[in-house]
Each structure stands twice: as C-alpha cells, then as structure tokens.
Design a protein around this motif. Sequence first.
Motif, PDB file in Angstrom:
ATOM      1  N   SER A   1      30.270 -37.945 -19.656  1.00 45.61           N
ATOM      2  CA  SER A   1      31.334 -37.031 -19.920  1.00 45.61           C
ATOM      3  C   SER A   1      32.223 -36.481 -20.171  1.00 45.61           C
ATOM      4  CB  SER A   1      31.042 -36.512 -19.039  1.00 45.61           C
ATOM      5  OG  SER A   1      31.855 -36.772 -17.830  1.00 45.61           O
TER       6      SER A   1
ATOM      7  N   ILE B   1      34.040 -25.657 -27.034  1.00 48.97           N
ATOM      8  CA  ILE B   1      34.020 -26.439 -26.687  1.00 48.97           C
ATOM      9  C   ILE B   1      34.975 -28.027 -26.750  1.00 48.97           C
ATOM     10  CG2 ILE B   1      31.412 -27.935 -26.051  1.00 48.97           C
ATOM     11  CD1 ILE B   1      29.874 -25.426 -26.616  1.00 48.97           C
ATOM     12  N   LYS B   2      34.135 -28.341 -28.343  1.00 47.81           N
ATOM     13  CA  LYS B   2      35.503 -29.605 -28.776  1.00 47.81           C
ATOM     14  C   LYS B   2      36.620 -29.450 -27.946  1.00 47.81           C
ATOM     15  CE  LYS B   2      32.793 -30.891 -32.436  1.00 47.81           C
ATOM     16  NZ  LYS B   2      32.434 -31.172 -34.016  1.00 47.81           N
TER      17      LYS B   2
ATOM     18  N   ASP C   1      37.960 -26.970 -25.553  1.00 47.94           N
ATOM     19  CA  ASP C   1      38.358 -27.687 -24.399  1.00 47.94           C
ATOM     20  C   ASP C   1      37.851 -28.982 -23.288  1.00 47.94           C
ATOM     21  OD1 ASP C   1      38.366 -25.041 -23.690  1.00 47.94           O
ATOM     22  OD2 ASP C   1      36.526 -24.219 -23.589  1.00 47.94           O
ATOM     23  N   PHE C   2      37.038 -30.252 -23.733  1.00 46.15           N
ATOM     24  CA  PHE C   2      36.451 -31.324 -24.004  1.00 46.15           C
ATOM     25  C   PHE C   2      37.895 -31.882 -24.077  1.00 46.15           C
ATOM     26  CE2 PHE C   2      35.453 -35.511 -25.367  1.00 46.15           C
ATOM     27  CZ  PHE C   2      35.363 -35.995 -24.033  1.00 46.15           C
TER      28      PHE C   2
ATOM     29  N   PRO D   1      31.325 -33.086 -24.319  1.00 42.93           N
ATOM     30  CA  PRO D   1      31.488 -32.127 -23.453  1.00 42.93           C
ATOM     31  C   PRO D   1      29.797 -32.724 -22.621  1.00 42.93           C
ATOM     32  CG  PRO D   1      32.195 -31.829 -25.842  1.00 42.93           C
ATOM     33  CD  PRO D   1      31.960 -32.978 -25.622  1.00 42.93           C
ATOM     34  N   SER D   2      30.077 -31.976 -21.341  1.00 40.50           N
ATOM     35  CA  SER D   2      28.771 -32.018 -21.087  1.00 40.50           C
ATOM     36  C   SER D   2      28.911 -31.335 -19.466  1.00 40.50           C
ATOM     37  CB  SER D   2      28.871 -33.616 -20.297  1.00 40.50           C
ATOM     38  OG  SER D   2      29.171 -34.752 -20.721  1.00 40.50           O
TER      39      SER D   2
ATOM     40  N   TYR E   1      33.509 -31.453 -15.832  1.00 34.92           N
ATOM     41  CA  TYR E   1      32.285 -30.857 -16.662  1.00 34.92           C
ATOM     42  C   TYR E   1      33.235 -30.101 -17.844  1.00 34.92           C
ATOM     43  CZ  TYR E   1      29.727 -31.148 -12.523  1.00 34.92           C
ATOM     44  OH  TYR E   1      28.462 -32.701 -11.922  1.00 34.92           O
ATOM     45  N   ASN E   2      32.838 -28.762 -18.803  1.00 39.42           N
ATOM     46  CA  ASN E   2      33.316 -28.707 -19.626  1.00 39.42           C
ATOM     47  C   ASN E   2      32.177 -26.766 -19.695  1.00 39.42           C
ATOM     48  OD1 ASN E   2      32.488 -27.127 -22.943  1.00 39.42           O
ATOM     49  ND2 ASN E   2      33.654 -28.529 -23.079  1.00 39.42           N
TER      50      ASN E   2
ATOM     51  N   ASP F   1      40.964 -30.957 -21.654  1.00 39.40           N
ATOM     52  CA  ASP F   1      40.632 -30.696 -19.794  1.00 39.40           C
ATOM     53  C   ASP F   1      40.260 -32.925 -20.107  1.00 39.40           C
ATOM     54  OD1 ASP F   1      39.331 -28.641 -19.434  1.00 39.40           O
ATOM     55  OD2 ASP F   1      37.562 -29.082 -19.852  1.00 39.40           O
TER      56      ASP F   1
END
Length: 140
Positions: free
Chosen positions: A69, A129-130, A132-133, A73-74, A30-31, A136
């Motif tokens: 995912s 978001i990118k 974080d992806f 990002p999902s 999960y993002n 993560d």
Amino acid sequence: MEKCVESAVEATGCKVEYEFSEHPYSAMLYNNTLCELYEKNASSVGVEFSMDESVKQSPLGSTDMGNVSTVVPSIHPCFHMGTLAANHTTDFTTAAGSPAAQPFTLKQGKALALTALDIYQSPDLLQKIKQDFITDFEIF
C-alpha cells in the motif's frame, strides 16, 4: 522495543536472544476513494457491513499488504464467511473451503471485480485514486 526486552530480562533474571526482521511490515495506507468505491459495489451485491465501531476499529494484525500500500493505491477488505474460526488456523482453513463460505466469497469477488471495472471505465476516477494516493502518502 529493545529497551522493553532488556528491561524484562533484567526484571526476571532470565536470558533472551532475539533478532529483528530485515523486512518489517509497513502500516496499511488505505485509499479512501477505493474504499468508498469498493463499499458501494459490495453493498450492491448484498454484502452487509458492521456499523459496530468496536468491530470496525479492531486491529487485524500485521500484513505485508501494508508494504504494497505504500507503493500503489490499495484496500484490504476483510469479510465474514460464516465462521468465528480464527484466521490462519486449521478450523479457518476448513471453514474457508466449506460450501457455507462460498456465497460470502463470491460476493467479495463480485465486489472487487465491479470496483476494477469502475476504475477501468473511468479515467477520471483513476486519476482521483492516484492523486489521493500521492496526498495520503505525503501525510503518511
């Protein structure tokens, strides 16, 4: 897994044949930025979230969305639509098509559309978001 199956065979004296899929499901990644954005938008259109930890942490089964995912990002929001029918059953299919389910479903559509609009309108948000992806995925 193989050892568990073989142990059960030995313990029970039965026979078993099995084959593992060539396409296993990946765990869902999960993002968090997307989750927070979706939750804000869903709340703004009247979606209520359960605060019950047992509900929030309950396993949802396997899904090929986990595989997606790990590539982009999902999020994978689940929502109540006014029924207790189990997913992938005839009762669930009937409930999903009923007029009673439509307000729940429309709210989800609006929340997802608002989330997409926020991302589209904010290049900085998209970059977060990118990033974080990437972070993560390295931990994943």
